[in-house]
Design an enzyme around this catalytic site. Structure first.
Site, PDB file in Angstrom:
ATOM      1  N   ASP A  28      78.491  96.939 -30.105  1.00 33.29           N
ATOM      2  CA  ASP A  28      78.799  96.819 -31.533  1.00 33.29           C
ATOM      3  C   ASP A  28      78.710  98.173 -32.235  1.00 33.29           C
ATOM      4  O   ASP A  28      77.914  99.034 -31.853  1.00 33.29           O
ATOM      5  CB  ASP A  28      77.823  95.820 -32.180  1.00 33.29           C
ATOM      6  N   ASN A  76      86.765  87.195 -32.942  1.00 30.62           N
ATOM      7  CA  ASN A  76      87.462  88.458 -33.220  1.00 30.62           C
ATOM      8  C   ASN A  76      88.965  88.274 -33.447  1.00 30.62           C
ATOM      9  O   ASN A  76      89.630  89.183 -33.959  1.00 30.62           O
ATOM     10  CB  ASN A  76      87.220  89.481 -32.099  1.00 30.62           C
TER      11      ASN A  76
END
Ligand code: IPE
Ligand code: IPE
Ligand code: MG
Length: 255
Positions: A28, A76
């Site tokens: 991330d 996503n």
């Protein structure tokens, strides 16, 4: 004990000690890395490739047997189409560029995720080719979680179990887990989530049940072997209890 209450043998409480068998990374911080440099978010994704390669090497050299990398979640898909398209192209380029090297290093590669029709067929084909090429390797298993969602895997496992005709009373944790994708995957010992965020974000929910977590502040594109080794070091100093009591604590309490 009836089959449904029977539990698989649990690990005993104790110091985490050696090298974690299964490390999983939530990679991330790519977008913030780029934004802090006034670059488009996509530059952060491009810069992430070097970290991926470094971590694969570091894990392999450290004796980690299973490495799982979260590359694209079921959530996503909600990102702007241009970013999603960029990621699809980037992942395809990365797979094609590094397939032979991964194979030469003895890494077995697996892709954990659905076959969503939005995944470009050429990328799906490259994933298949990579898995076929590396299927017999055993030095380390690299699982790339791509279009992955932990909840979806559990729902799919429930569907598969029901289709098998198993009677409710016969279902155990072990038999249920046998319906998950890649059921030979061991439980995750250590999860590393970079960028300081402290969330699961729907990652390998079943497998992380008793994982240790570390949350280094470094953004994924800056994450390197030295950070990875630091995370292993942190893990080695954790006490893993699995709901039990540490052997050193037994007998230490007074009535
Ligand atoms: C992780 O970085 C990469 C993917 C989710 C594909 P992000 O893109 O989430 O980066 P931040 O969290 O916005 O910084
Ligand atoms: C998790 O990161 C998914 C990947 C790293 C591939 P996100 O950045 O998408 O997660 P949230 O939105 O912060 O929960
Ligand atoms: Mg993020």
């Amino acid at each position: 004990m009836s089959p449904a209450t029977e539990r698989p043998p649990r690990q005993r409480a104790g110091g985490a000690g050696g090298v974690p068998r299964h490390v999983a990374c939530v990679m991330d911080g790519n977008g913030r890395w780029a934004q802090s440099r006034s670059l488009p978010r996509t530059s952060g994704h491009s810069a992430a490739e070097a970290a991926v390669i470094d971590v694969i090497e570091a894990a392999r050299n450290s004796g980690v047997e299973w490495l799982s990398l979260y590359a694209f979640s079921t959530e996503n898909w909600d990102r702007p189409g241009s970013e999603v398209d960029f990621l699809m192209r980037l992942v395809r380029g990365t797979v094609r560029k590094h397939a032979l090297l991964l194979h030469a290093r003895g890494v077995r590669c697996r892709v954990l995720g659905s076959r969503d029709p939005r995944i470009p067929p050429a990328l799906a084909q490259d994933f298949d080719d990579l898995m076929t090429l590396t299927a017999d390797n055993r030095r380390m298993t690299l699982t790339v979680a791509f279009d992955h969602g932990g909840r979806r895997d559990i729902v799919e496992a429930a569907r598969s179990l029901l289709r098998s005709g198993a009677s409710p009373d016969s279902v155990t944790e072990q038999s249920f887990a046998g319906h998950l994708p890649y059921p030979d995957t061991p439980d995750v010992d250590l999860v590393i989530r970079t960028s300081g965020e402290q969330r699961i974000s729907n990652f390998m929910l079943w497998q992380v049940a008793y994982a240790e977590w570390v949350f280094p502040a470094v953004l994924w594109p800056d994450f390197r072997a030295s950070h990875f080794l630091q995370c292993l070091h942190t893990y080695q100093h954790r006490d893993r209890r699995f709901g039990g009591v540490l052997p050193t604590d037994i007998g230490g309490s007074r009535p």
